[in-house]
Design an enzyme around this catalytic site. Structure first.
Site, PDB file in Angstrom:
ATOM      1  N   HIS A 150      26.940  14.170  40.803  1.00 53.58           N
ATOM      2  CA  HIS A 150      27.236  15.592  40.617  1.00 53.58           C
ATOM      3  C   HIS A 150      27.597  16.215  41.956  1.00 53.58           C
ATOM      4  O   HIS A 150      26.824  16.157  42.910  1.00 53.58           O
ATOM      5  CB  HIS A 150      26.036  16.312  40.001  1.00 53.58           C
TER       6      HIS A 150
ATOM      7  N   TYR B  39      22.508  26.761  35.622  1.00 57.29           N
ATOM      8  CA  TYR B  39      21.311  27.576  35.791  1.00 57.29           C
ATOM      9  C   TYR B  39      21.684  29.012  35.425  1.00 57.29           C
ATOM     10  O   TYR B  39      22.550  29.608  36.084  1.00 57.29           O
ATOM     11  CB  TYR B  39      20.826  27.541  37.238  1.00 57.29           C
TER      12      TYR B  39
ATOM     13  N   PRO C 191      10.230  23.535  39.114  1.00 57.24           N
ATOM     14  CA  PRO C 191      11.343  22.593  38.958  1.00 57.24           C
ATOM     15  C   PRO C 191      12.717  23.203  39.195  1.00 57.24           C
ATOM     16  O   PRO C 191      13.714  22.476  39.199  1.00 57.24           O
ATOM     17  CB  PRO C 191      11.195  22.120  37.505  1.00 57.24           C
TER      18      PRO C 191
ATOM     19  N   LYS D 123      13.155  19.661  43.273  1.00 52.52           N
ATOM     20  CA  LYS D 123      12.562  19.125  44.495  1.00 52.52           C
ATOM     21  C   LYS D 123      11.338  18.224  44.279  1.00 52.52           C
ATOM     22  O   LYS D 123      10.927  17.531  45.199  1.00 52.52           O
ATOM     23  CB  LYS D 123      12.156  20.290  45.419  1.00 52.52           C
TER      24      LYS D 123
ATOM     25  N   TYR E 202      19.801  22.272  48.295  1.00 52.32           N
ATOM     26  CA  TYR E 202      19.761  21.597  46.991  1.00 52.32           C
ATOM     27  C   TYR E 202      19.969  20.090  47.151  1.00 52.32           C
ATOM     28  O   TYR E 202      19.264  19.287  46.516  1.00 52.32           O
ATOM     29  CB  TYR E 202      20.825  22.179  46.054  1.00 52.32           C
TER      30      TYR E 202
END
Length: 388
Positions: free
Chosen positions: A72, A200, A292, A296, A384
């Protein structure tokens, strides 16, 4: 029985630590209170940072990850339907991989079985002894017989509710915690993901996440109150709520189906300090919990055990205590940075009823700033994909 390192917990952290020590010729025994099938049955996250991918390769267990994992190059954020793509490859030239934690555990478990190293499953009444003395040991019961394992070091990789941190005197450890007033209701379904990247989404009714485990299996979440019960959510109710929280175009293309797993995970931020108590070292969820939202948890555990393995190898192979002496200070620096990022992502994307209309406007301003600033997007991308 005697070993150099006794590892409590056969999740990915304990298994990876055992693998790294094995490669360096350091003897380690893993003790786990659950069965192998139970460990493999736990549904967990699946976004791997570059550092975790590299570590799996170094441990010689990355072949299936590369064959089956999904690379990704970014994520999508949405706020009340407005969409923003965060392109990791364009911003910082890095990516992440979607490969389920269950599969990571399976790969490490298979490697340990093939190597013939010792793992003791279904160990009952595991108890830690004498971590401040010269001969620390662990006692446990199996098939009605009590056994003792003496060692030089105990690695506590047994999770938030494990025995290792609970064995530390209360006055010797400081804990920092925030329990959020909501959780994630998650559904696993055998349907193709709704998008190529994770989505998200912030909505007035609550957060939503569109994730995946493979090209044919998807994982979806919606924010629910912390006291919600999974029994209150039929599949139809879940899909209706998820569609409501997504961009209309995304909602229209969503393929629903019967859930194959449904559960609610509470959200909390937690850190214990220090992470060394004599001969006992904490790593993974025994040391910290992150929401979550920032992907991480698994990655932070892998970072912990990489550092711990290096320190223990330095001790047993090179005869130096410098690494073990600095372990706690070293890993806590990265832990707190990951805690900050996970808290920030959670604060941006979830609804907090106590903050009212002002809080939502601040969240909107944060989203708009992010959308208009390449530097802010770069900071998100850097965190990220994983800090060094």
């Amino acid at each position: 029985m005697r070993t150099q390192v006794a590892i409590v917990g056969a999740g990915p952290a304990g298994l990876m630590l055992g693998r790294l020590l094995e490669q360096a010729g350091v003897d380690a025994v893993i003790i786990e209170r659950r069965s192998p099938d139970y460990v493999l049955g736990r549904i967990r996250a699946g976004v791997l940072e570059q550092g975790t991918m590299d570590l799996l390769d170094a441990a010689g267990v990355g072949r299936r990850m590369h064959a089956e994992g999904l690379i990704h190059g970014g994520i999508e954020l949405a706020f009340d339907g407005d969409r923003l793509n965060i392109n990791f490859e364009k911003l910082i030239g890095k990516h992440v991989m979607v490969y389920g934690q269950t599969e990571v555990t399976r790969d490490l478990m298979d490697a340990r079985r093939d190597s013939g190293t010792i793992s003791i499953y279904q160990a009952e009444d595991v108890t830690i002894h004498d971590v401040d003395g010269a001969t620390p040991r662990i006692t446990y019961r199996k098939h009605g017989v009590t056994h003792a394992l003496t060692c030089d070091v105990i690695a506590g990789c047994d999770g938030f509710h494990g025995v290792c941190r609970a064995s530390v005197p209360e006055q010797a450890v400081t804990t920092f915690e925030r329990v959020y007033p909501f959780g994630w209701l998650g559904v696993l379904v055998d349907r193709p993901p709704v998008a190529d990247e994770l989505i998200y989404a912030h909505h007035a009714r609550g957060f939503a996440l569109c994730s995946m485990r493979s090209s044919t299996r998807s994982r979806y979440y919606v924010q629910v109150p912390s006291n919600e019960r999974v029994e209150n959510w039929s599949d139809d109710r879940f899909w209706d709520e998820l569609r409501t929280r997504l961009n209309p175009a995304t909602a229209e293309s969503l393929e629903a189906g019967p859930s194959i797993e449904k559960s609610i995970a509470p959200l909390r931020s937690f850190v214990a300090e220090p992470l060394r108590f004599g001969s006992l070292f904490l790593a993974g969820d025994a040391a910290h919990i992150v929401p979550p939202t920032g992907a991480k948890g698994l990655n932070l555990a892998m970072s912990d055990v990489k550092a711990l393995a290096e320190a223990l190898i330095e001790r047993f192979v090179e005869g130096s205590a410098a690494g073990v002496d600095s372990y706690s200070t070293k890993v806590l620096q990265r832990i707190w940075k990951a805690e900050r990022f996970s808290w920030w992502m959670t604060s941006l994307l979830h609804t907090f009823p106590e903050t009212g209309r002002f809080g939502r406007r601040i969240q909107r301003a944060e989203f708009d700033y992010l959308a208009g600033s390449q530097s802010a997007q770069g900071s998100l991308a850097e965190n990220y994909v994983g800090l060094p």
